[in-house]
Motif scaffolding. Structure first.
Motif, PDB file in Angstrom:
ATOM      1  N   VAL A 241       0.844  -1.210   0.000  1.00  9.46           N
ATOM      2  CA  VAL A 241       0.000   0.000   0.000  1.00  9.46           C
ATOM      3  C   VAL A 241       0.875   1.256   0.000  1.00  9.46           C
ATOM      4  O   VAL A 241       0.605   2.218  -0.718  1.00  9.46           O
ATOM      5  CB  VAL A 241      -0.941  -0.004   1.227  1.00  9.46           C
ATOM      6  N   ALA A 245       1.595   3.883  -3.395  1.00 12.74           N
ATOM      7  CA  ALA A 245       0.834   5.138  -3.266  1.00 12.74           C
ATOM      8  C   ALA A 245       1.665   6.329  -3.736  1.00 12.74           C
ATOM      9  O   ALA A 245       2.852   6.424  -3.399  1.00 12.74           O
ATOM     10  CB  ALA A 245       0.426   5.341  -1.818  1.00 12.74           C
ATOM     11  N   GLU A 266     -10.893   4.863  11.705  1.00 13.89           N
ATOM     12  CA  GLU A 266     -10.820   4.323  10.343  1.00 13.89           C
ATOM     13  C   GLU A 266     -12.146   4.565   9.609  1.00 13.89           C
ATOM     14  O   GLU A 266     -12.152   4.973   8.441  1.00 13.89           O
ATOM     15  CB  GLU A 266     -10.484   2.832  10.365  1.00 13.89           C
ATOM     16  N   LYS A 270     -12.619   6.750   6.237  1.00 14.80           N
ATOM     17  CA  LYS A 270     -13.268   6.221   5.034  1.00 14.80           C
ATOM     18  C   LYS A 270     -14.364   7.153   4.543  1.00 14.80           C
ATOM     19  O   LYS A 270     -14.569   7.308   3.340  1.00 14.80           O
ATOM     20  CB  LYS A 270     -13.827   4.826   5.300  1.00 14.80           C
ATOM     21  N   GLU A 271     -15.062   7.806   5.492  1.00 15.79           N
ATOM     22  CA  GLU A 271     -16.094   8.785   5.073  1.00 15.79           C
ATOM     23  C   GLU A 271     -15.465   9.889   4.223  1.00 15.79           C
ATOM     24  O   GLU A 271     -16.122  10.480   3.385  1.00 15.79           O
ATOM     25  CB  GLU A 271     -16.731   9.459   6.290  1.00 15.79           C
ATOM     26  N   GLY A 273     -12.959   9.422   2.212  1.00  8.66           N
ATOM     27  CA  GLY A 273     -12.427   8.896   0.960  1.00  8.66           C
ATOM     28  C   GLY A 273     -11.223   7.984   1.103  1.00  8.66           C
ATOM     29  O   GLY A 273     -10.686   7.519   0.094  1.00  8.66           O
ATOM     30  N   ALA A 274     -10.786   7.706   2.358  1.00  2.00           N
ATOM     31  CA  ALA A 274      -9.629   6.811   2.524  1.00  2.00           C
ATOM     32  C   ALA A 274     -10.072   5.370   2.283  1.00  2.00           C
ATOM     33  O   ALA A 274     -11.232   5.034   2.488  1.00  2.00           O
ATOM     34  CB  ALA A 274      -9.070   6.948   3.936  1.00  2.00           C
ATOM     35  N   LYS A 275      -9.115   4.537   1.871  1.00  2.00           N
ATOM     36  CA  LYS A 275      -9.457   3.112   1.718  1.00  2.00           C
ATOM     37  C   LYS A 275      -9.266   2.399   3.044  1.00  2.00           C
ATOM     38  O   LYS A 275      -9.843   1.351   3.292  1.00  2.00           O
ATOM     39  CB  LYS A 275      -8.576   2.488   0.634  1.00  2.00           C
ATOM     40  N   GLY A 276      -8.430   2.949   3.902  1.00  3.30           N
ATOM     41  CA  GLY A 276      -8.190   2.361   5.226  1.00  3.30           C
ATOM     42  C   GLY A 276      -7.382   3.346   6.038  1.00  3.30           C
ATOM     43  O   GLY A 276      -7.132   4.466   5.577  1.00  3.30           O
ATOM     44  N   ASP A 317      -2.173   7.487  -0.616  1.00  6.66           N
ATOM     45  CA  ASP A 317      -3.093   7.594  -1.758  1.00  6.66           C
ATOM     46  C   ASP A 317      -2.624   8.750  -2.640  1.00  6.66           C
ATOM     47  O   ASP A 317      -1.486   9.194  -2.525  1.00  6.66           O
ATOM     48  CB  ASP A 317      -4.519   7.860  -1.244  1.00  6.66           C
ATOM     49  N   ARG A 318      -3.564   9.290  -3.473  1.00  8.57           N
ATOM     50  CA  ARG A 318      -3.247  10.504  -4.230  1.00  8.57           C
ATOM     51  C   ARG A 318      -2.984  11.636  -3.239  1.00  8.57           C
ATOM     52  O   ARG A 318      -3.644  11.698  -2.202  1.00  8.57           O
ATOM     53  CB  ARG A 318      -4.456  10.905  -5.091  1.00  8.57           C
ATOM     54  N   LEU A 321      -6.017  13.458  -1.855  1.00  8.92           N
ATOM     55  CA  LEU A 321      -6.858  12.632  -0.981  1.00  8.92           C
ATOM     56  C   LEU A 321      -6.221  12.430   0.392  1.00  8.92           C
ATOM     57  O   LEU A 321      -6.893  12.532   1.424  1.00  8.92           O
ATOM     58  CB  LEU A 321      -7.031  11.268  -1.650  1.00  8.92           C
TER      59      LEU A 321
END
Ligand code: ASP
Length: 514
Positions: A241, A245, A266, A270-271, A273-276, A317-318, A321
């Protein structure tokens, strides 16, 4: 309401009540008259936690409460100081149209049909942006207005659809002058209303730095908890991960979070936009506890090593984000752990915003501020070649993590304006039909110009320490954008629609109770 007539007499010493202003006197009533009567009130004026819709439904009662009396009077005082400062600096108060052409500020327009021009619509101004530019081009080299703006967007605690701005614009603008003017004006408001000093000059921070360190373009500087970057150290990580990234960043939170805390965080991440939400907990023994620790190299572990009693939280991530997620986690954790110093005022100018943002959904560029913002001279040549790297001459006024106002130096040359419209995907025909009058005006000897527009409602919210914007507005709509007092927006008759040449689709007929 009663009217009592009689003689005011001194109370006998044993009846004096030192706790009330009139505790030393008594009225000996000779005549008593009932002026008006009332049914039992829907809520008591000293009752806490009354449902907001009920409060707005009976706003004339709600407004009698001490807090709202204070807020509305404070607002009048603040606006009066703002007017004095603006006029002292030679700004002229000029009204601009409410029914006009759309002004793009990133929201939907409220439209107004008109009987005399069936099938055509006025738009309510999202701001007086174009009008104020025309006024400066017209020779009013310093304009201001306490202006109403209308934006059809979702209502939130800090956002209403009908807002008020201190809108200002000037010819031959010097960014330093605009900053100084706002600093003086808002310092005067703070000093003369609540007796507090704003520290001047306000510090400045580039947008890119704000995003990197605070994950926000309106950083709350009242606490540290800065985001740290680990993109370099995690290149080639065995934790896939991280390795894959584009950006890896982390927060070191001075708290040993439990598994339940981490699960909640967590879900929150996620709300946004994170995946975890990867983590490492350093317990009292100083040892790292984490499902990912076994994948991390010595270098990585050395970079994250923290004091005992710390939790390291990661975003991978990006870059945009990661900034958004960690920025939100930072605010939440900072608030929950009581890290925010509530006793300070920390203003900030955020500068060097990007000209454009890439809109993933629509697959096109959109204006970060608005389409009339000038690029920096260095960015002008790269506008088409590399729009994502072009920097705007835009600035935001931020106070304690609230964006109080945005402004910019404007484009004053029509060819640059056309190029910017082009990058935004506005065809030459559309440019003529939507903004032809502005392009014509820019072509007729427009001076360089620029300005800013601090929001009055937001300012009042921060000044009065209110978490809810609606509590600094006399007659707000509720969260659904409805006024439960008057029932607006309301239905109109078939005749009224007919006169406008309009008809409602069957599925848009209002439902009972709306
Ligand atoms: N028109 C802008 C806004 O409403 C402010 C400005 O650029 O002066 O946000």
């Amino acid at each position: 309401m009663l009217r009592a007539t009689g003689e005011v007499t001194a109370r006998s010493p044993e009846n004096v009540n030192p706790n009330i202003p009139t505790g030393e006197v008594e009225l000996q009533v000779d005549e008593l008259e009932v002026i008006s009567t009332s049914p039992p009130l829907p809520f008591q004026l000293d009752e806490e936690n009354v449902d907001e819709t009920l409060r707005i439904r009976y706003r004339w009662l709600d407004l009698r409460r001490d807090k709202l009396q204070r807020n509305i009077r404070l607002r009048a005082k603040a606006v009066s100081i703002i007017r004095r400062e603006m006029e002292g600096a030679g700004f002229v108060d000029i009204e601009t149209p409410i029914m006009w052409k759309p002004t793009p500020e990133g929201a939907r327009d409220f439209l107004v049909p008109t009987r005399l021009q069936k099938g055509r619509f006025f738009a309510l101004p999202q701001s007086p942006q174009i009008a104020k530019q025309l006024l400066v081009i017209a020779g009013f080299e310093r304009y201001y207005q306490i202006a109403r703006c209308f934006r059809d967007e979702d209502v939130r605690a800090d956002r209403v659809q009908e807002l008020t701005q201190l809108d200002l614009e000037m010819a031959f603008p010097d960014r330093e002058y605009i900053f100084g003017l706002i600093e003086r004006t808002f310092s005067a408001v703070w000093r003369e209303t609540i007796g507090e000093e704003l520290p001047t000059p306000f510090p400045r921070m580039a947008y890119s730095e704000a995003m990197l360190r605070y994950g926000s373009d309106k950083p709350d500087l009242r606490f540290g908890l800065e985001i740290e970057d680990a993109t370099e150290v995690t290149r080639g990580s065995e934790f896939k991960v991280f390795a894959d990234a584009p950006a890896v960043r982390f927060l070191r939170v001075p708290q040993e979070f439990s598994r339940a805390d981490l699960e909640k965080l967590e879900a929150f991440a996620k709300e946004w936009g994170a995946k975890g939400l990867a983590y490492i907990v350093y317990g009292e023994d100083g040892e790292p506890r984490s499902p990912i620790a076994k994948f991390l190299s010595q270098d990585e572990l050395a970079a994250f090593r923290s004091e005992p009693g710390t939790t390291v939280l990661f975003g991978a991530d990006r870059p945009d984000l990661v900034a958004r997620v960690l920025g939100q986690v930072r605010l939440r954790v900072g608030g929950e752990l009581g890290m925010v110093d509530e006793s300070v005022w920390l203003p900030l100018w955020v500068v060097d915003f990007p000209m454009f943002d890439w809109d993933e959904d629509e697959q096109r560029w959109s204006a970060n501020h608005h389409p009339f913002t000038a690029p920096t001279p260095d960015s002008e040549p790269m506008l088409e070649k590399d729009p994502g790297r072009a920097i705007a001459q835009a600035y935001d006024f931020v106070l304690n993590g609230n964006e109080l106002g945005s402004g910019s130096i404007r484009i004053h040359r029509p060819e640059i304006q056309q190029r910017v419209f082009g990058i935004l995907g506005i065809t030459p025909e559309e440019q003529r039909s939507r903004f032809g009058f502005l392009l014509d005006a820019l072509a007729m000897g427009a001076p360089p110009h620029g300005g800013i527009a601090p929001g009055i409602d937001r300012t009042m919210m921060v000044l009065a320490g209110e978490p809810n914007l609606r509590d600094v507005i006399a007659f707000p709509k509720n969260q659904a954008g409805v006024d439960p007092m008057s029932g607006a927006p309301s239905e109109v008759t078939a005749d009224q629609l007919d006169e406008l040449g309009m008809q409602l689709k069957p599925e848009t007929k209002p439902t009972a109770g709306d």
